[in-house]
Design a protein around this motif. Structure first.
Motif, PDB file in Angstrom:
ATOM      1  N   GLY A   1      52.036  45.765  38.021  1.00 48.81           N
ATOM      2  CA  GLY A   1      51.108  47.104  37.624  1.00 48.81           C
ATOM      3  C   GLY A   1      51.026  46.742  36.043  1.00 48.81           C
ATOM      4  N   HIS A   2      51.708  45.934  35.324  1.00 50.30           N
ATOM      5  CA  HIS A   2      51.707  46.051  34.084  1.00 50.30           C
ATOM      6  C   HIS A   2      51.943  44.471  33.648  1.00 50.30           C
ATOM      7  N   PRO A   3      51.581  43.942  32.552  1.00 46.58           N
ATOM      8  CA  PRO A   3      51.613  42.560  32.251  1.00 46.58           C
ATOM      9  C   PRO A   3      53.195  42.276  31.878  1.00 46.58           C
ATOM     10  N   ASP A   4      53.824  43.315  31.161  1.00 50.59           N
ATOM     11  CA  ASP A   4      55.265  43.110  30.757  1.00 50.59           C
ATOM     12  C   ASP A   4      56.076  42.872  32.058  1.00 50.59           C
ATOM     13  N   ASP A   5      55.464  43.494  33.088  1.00 53.57           N
ATOM     14  CA  ASP A   5      56.402  43.461  34.286  1.00 53.57           C
ATOM     15  C   ASP A   5      56.104  41.849  34.926  1.00 53.57           C
ATOM     16  N   ALA A   6      54.957  41.361  34.745  1.00 58.46           N
ATOM     17  CA  ALA A   6      54.624  39.996  35.286  1.00 58.46           C
ATOM     18  C   ALA A   6      55.499  38.905  34.440  1.00 58.46           C
ATOM     19  N   LEU A   7      55.665  39.145  32.972  1.00 61.43           N
ATOM     20  CA  LEU A   7      56.275  38.398  32.129  1.00 61.43           C
ATOM     21  C   LEU A   7      57.671  38.226  32.459  1.00 61.43           C
ATOM     22  N   ALA A   8      58.188  39.580  32.876  1.00 60.36           N
ATOM     23  CA  ALA A   8      59.658  39.641  33.144  1.00 60.36           C
ATOM     24  C   ALA A   8      60.181  39.012  34.554  1.00 60.36           C
ATOM     25  N   ALA A   9      59.296  38.777  35.314  1.00 53.91           N
ATOM     26  CA  ALA A   9      59.471  38.536  36.912  1.00 53.91           C
ATOM     27  C   ALA A   9      60.297  37.448  37.102  1.00 53.91           C
ATOM     28  N   HIS A  10      59.667  36.291  36.539  1.00 55.73           N
ATOM     29  CA  HIS A  10      60.014  34.667  36.585  1.00 55.73           C
ATOM     30  C   HIS A  10      60.359  34.073  35.432  1.00 55.73           C
ATOM     31  N   PRO A  11      61.124  33.065  35.164  1.00 59.26           N
ATOM     32  CA  PRO A  11      61.393  32.166  34.006  1.00 59.26           C
ATOM     33  C   PRO A  11      60.247  31.268  33.957  1.00 59.26           C
ATOM     34  N   LEU A  12      59.145  31.469  34.744  1.00 56.90           N
ATOM     35  CA  LEU A  12      57.939  30.362  34.748  1.00 56.90           C
ATOM     36  C   LEU A  12      56.802  31.310  34.573  1.00 56.90           C
ATOM     37  N   VAL A  13      55.895  31.457  33.519  1.00 57.54           N
ATOM     38  CA  VAL A  13      54.753  32.093  33.294  1.00 57.54           C
ATOM     39  C   VAL A  13      53.682  31.238  33.010  1.00 57.54           C
ATOM     40  N   SER A  14      52.317  31.591  33.639  1.00 54.79           N
ATOM     41  CA  SER A  14      50.970  31.125  33.134  1.00 54.79           C
ATOM     42  C   SER A  14      50.265  31.966  32.622  1.00 54.79           C
ATOM     43  N   LEU A  15      49.816  31.831  31.459  1.00 49.63           N
ATOM     44  CA  LEU A  15      48.638  32.883  30.753  1.00 49.63           C
ATOM     45  C   LEU A  15      47.272  31.923  31.093  1.00 49.63           C
ATOM     46  N   ALA A  16      46.449  32.493  31.685  1.00 54.35           N
ATOM     47  CA  ALA A  16      45.134  31.878  31.656  1.00 54.35           C
ATOM     48  C   ALA A  16      44.065  32.923  31.885  1.00 54.35           C
ATOM     49  N   THR A  17      43.536  33.316  30.704  1.00 53.31           N
ATOM     50  CA  THR A  17      42.897  34.707  30.705  1.00 53.31           C
ATOM     51  C   THR A  17      41.597  34.382  29.608  1.00 53.31           C
ATOM     52  N   THR A  18      40.965  35.366  29.660  1.00 55.54           N
ATOM     53  CA  THR A  18      39.617  34.956  28.574  1.00 55.54           C
ATOM     54  C   THR A  18      39.835  35.878  27.220  1.00 55.54           C
ATOM     55  N   ALA A  19      41.064  36.216  27.080  1.00 50.53           N
ATOM     56  CA  ALA A  19      41.441  37.185  25.739  1.00 50.53           C
ATOM     57  C   ALA A  19      40.950  36.313  24.548  1.00 50.53           C
TER      58      ALA A  19
ATOM     59  N   VAL B   1      41.748  37.874  21.538  1.00 47.71           N
ATOM     60  CA  VAL B   1      42.508  38.564  20.350  1.00 47.71           C
ATOM     61  C   VAL B   1      44.158  38.585  21.103  1.00 47.71           C
ATOM     62  N   PRO B   2      45.059  38.209  20.290  1.00 45.98           N
ATOM     63  CA  PRO B   2      46.278  38.173  20.710  1.00 45.98           C
ATOM     64  C   PRO B   2      46.924  39.476  21.019  1.00 45.98           C
ATOM     65  N   HIS B   3      47.495  39.761  22.531  1.00 48.50           N
ATOM     66  CA  HIS B   3      48.174  40.793  22.761  1.00 48.50           C
ATOM     67  C   HIS B   3      49.533  40.936  23.412  1.00 48.50           C
ATOM     68  N   ALA B   4      50.206  39.618  23.558  1.00 50.96           N
ATOM     69  CA  ALA B   4      51.515  39.609  24.326  1.00 50.96           C
ATOM     70  C   ALA B   4      52.410  39.055  23.055  1.00 50.96           C
ATOM     71  N   ASP B   5      53.416  39.747  22.820  1.00 54.12           N
ATOM     72  CA  ASP B   5      54.504  39.304  22.131  1.00 54.12           C
ATOM     73  C   ASP B   5      55.706  38.551  22.905  1.00 54.12           C
ATOM     74  N   LEU B   6      55.654  38.272  24.075  1.00 52.30           N
ATOM     75  CA  LEU B   6      56.692  37.969  25.052  1.00 52.30           C
ATOM     76  C   LEU B   6      57.940  38.142  24.889  1.00 52.30           C
ATOM     77  N   ARG B   7      58.277  39.475  24.408  1.00 57.61           N
ATOM     78  CA  ARG B   7      59.574  40.205  24.474  1.00 57.61           C
ATOM     79  C   ARG B   7      60.067  40.492  25.630  1.00 57.61           C
ATOM     80  N   ALA B   8      58.985  40.663  26.685  1.00 59.64           N
ATOM     81  CA  ALA B   8      59.457  40.815  28.096  1.00 59.64           C
ATOM     82  C   ALA B   8      59.994  39.690  28.858  1.00 59.64           C
ATOM     83  N   CYS B   9      59.848  38.505  28.340  1.00 58.60           N
ATOM     84  CA  CYS B   9      60.155  37.463  29.058  1.00 58.60           C
ATOM     85  C   CYS B   9      61.725  37.174  29.095  1.00 58.60           C
TER      86      CYS B   9
END
Length: 337
Positions: free
Chosen positions: A190-208, A210-218
């Protein structure tokens, strides 16, 4: 000259994921050895449409059988609302003996699969402490779909997938498709931080843009495949162990790494390139206390490596349309007519 359409390219590449991975690995190794020429990509932007762009990636890939050419790839995010693919591309391969064009081929499939193979190769090279049995995908488009498929090739134990997209309906449809096509268990965060925290492997492939993720949830020790290049904040970049494909290329065009370099005034926060790690060999375990950030700018030599593989197979199998009179016919010596 040979013309290869999308169906021809797919005919060659479908079922050839290991061969694509090997082609990408070869390109990275040749680049690390200094056997390539990769000029800066040229970005064509439009005055009244900041998100749209067309990029030219000229390149030369050396080695035993050198290849030269260019990829011309357009990214128009607004196409999605009209039911069209965001990206379209054409690749031209040239003879390294005469410079003559040898082939024009549809390039979007090659571009997507070489990008996915690059990410999967990085995940196989930068091993975590535990098997990669799950991945979080932020951005539910063609690129992350291909990345997931290539990740299951290099990590056959991968069975858990968490997805997030700004469009919840798109995320739900993407999760269902992943489950149906790859046999994984996919859920929607439901939230990007939930996805960042879910697994120790993450892929970011967006059309962003402007930076928006500080990765602290990882989790500590997470590997983030930062394929879209502009999602991570300056702080997120500087807190991470940074691996790139090419230092000069990734530090331009307002990527997250470029913004970090401008902020600190140096590039010392970049630890290595993926080619250097592959050339070095051995195990390259991730720092268990920090996030490792892989930021691949996307080198044209990767496209050439896969496109050359397609051209060779197409010639062998008689695919495509040949235009023998594409170039001007030169009059015989001494002809005055």
């Amino acid at each position: 000259m040979l013309i290869l359409g999308n169906a021809d390219v797919r005919h060659v590449l479908d079922g050839k994921d290991f061969e694509v991975l090997n082609a990408v690995r070869h390109a990275y190794l040749e680049h690390a050895r200094g056997e390539t020429a990769v000029p800066e990509s040229v970005f064509l932007r439009f005055p009244h449409s900041a998100r749209d762009r067309i990029i030219a990636l000229p390149a030369y890939l050396g080695g035993g059988e050198p290849v030269a050419g260019v990829k011309w790839i357009a990214s128009f995010p607004g196409n999605l609302a009209a039911g069209m693919d965001r990206a379209s591309a054409a690749i031209i391969l040239n003879s390294t003996d005469t410079g003559h064009p040898l082939c024009v081929m549809e390039g979007s499939v090659i571009s997507a699969r070489r990008t996915a193979a690059s990410a999967a190769l990085a995940s196989a090279t930068l091993q975590g402490a535990e098997p990669a049995d799950g991945v979080s995908l932020i951005g539910c488009g063609v690129i992350n779909a291909e990345i997931l498929r290539f990740l299951t090739v290099v990590h056959p134990e991968l069975r858990q997938v968490t997805v997030f997209d700004l469009d919840p309906g798109r995320a739900e449809a993407f999760a269902r498709r992943c489950s149906a096509e790859l046999g994984v268990t996919a859920s929607v965060a439901g939230h990007p931080d939930d996805a960042l925290a879910a697994h120790p492997l993450v892929s970011l492939a967006t059309t962003a843009t402007v930076p928006h993720a500080d990765l602290r949830a990882c989790r500590p020790g997470t590997l983030v495949l930062h394929v879209s290049l502009r999602d991570v904040t300056i702080g997120g970049v500087l807190d991470a162990v940074n691996i790139v494909d090419d230092r000069d290329h990734v530090l331009r065009a307002a990527t997250s790494a470029h913004l970090a370099e401008q902020h600190v005034g140096h590039r010392g926060f970049i630890q290595a390139t993926i080619g250097e790690l592959l050339l070095d060999g051995g195990d390259h375990g991730r720092d268990p206390r920090r996030v490792t950030l892989f930021s691949p700018f996307g080198l044209g030599v990767l496209d050439l490596a896969v496109a050359d593989m397609v051209l060779r197979a197409a010639r062998r199998d008689g695919l495509g349309v040949d235009l023998p009179d594409f170039l001007p016919v030169r009059a015989p010596a001494g002809h005055t007519g």
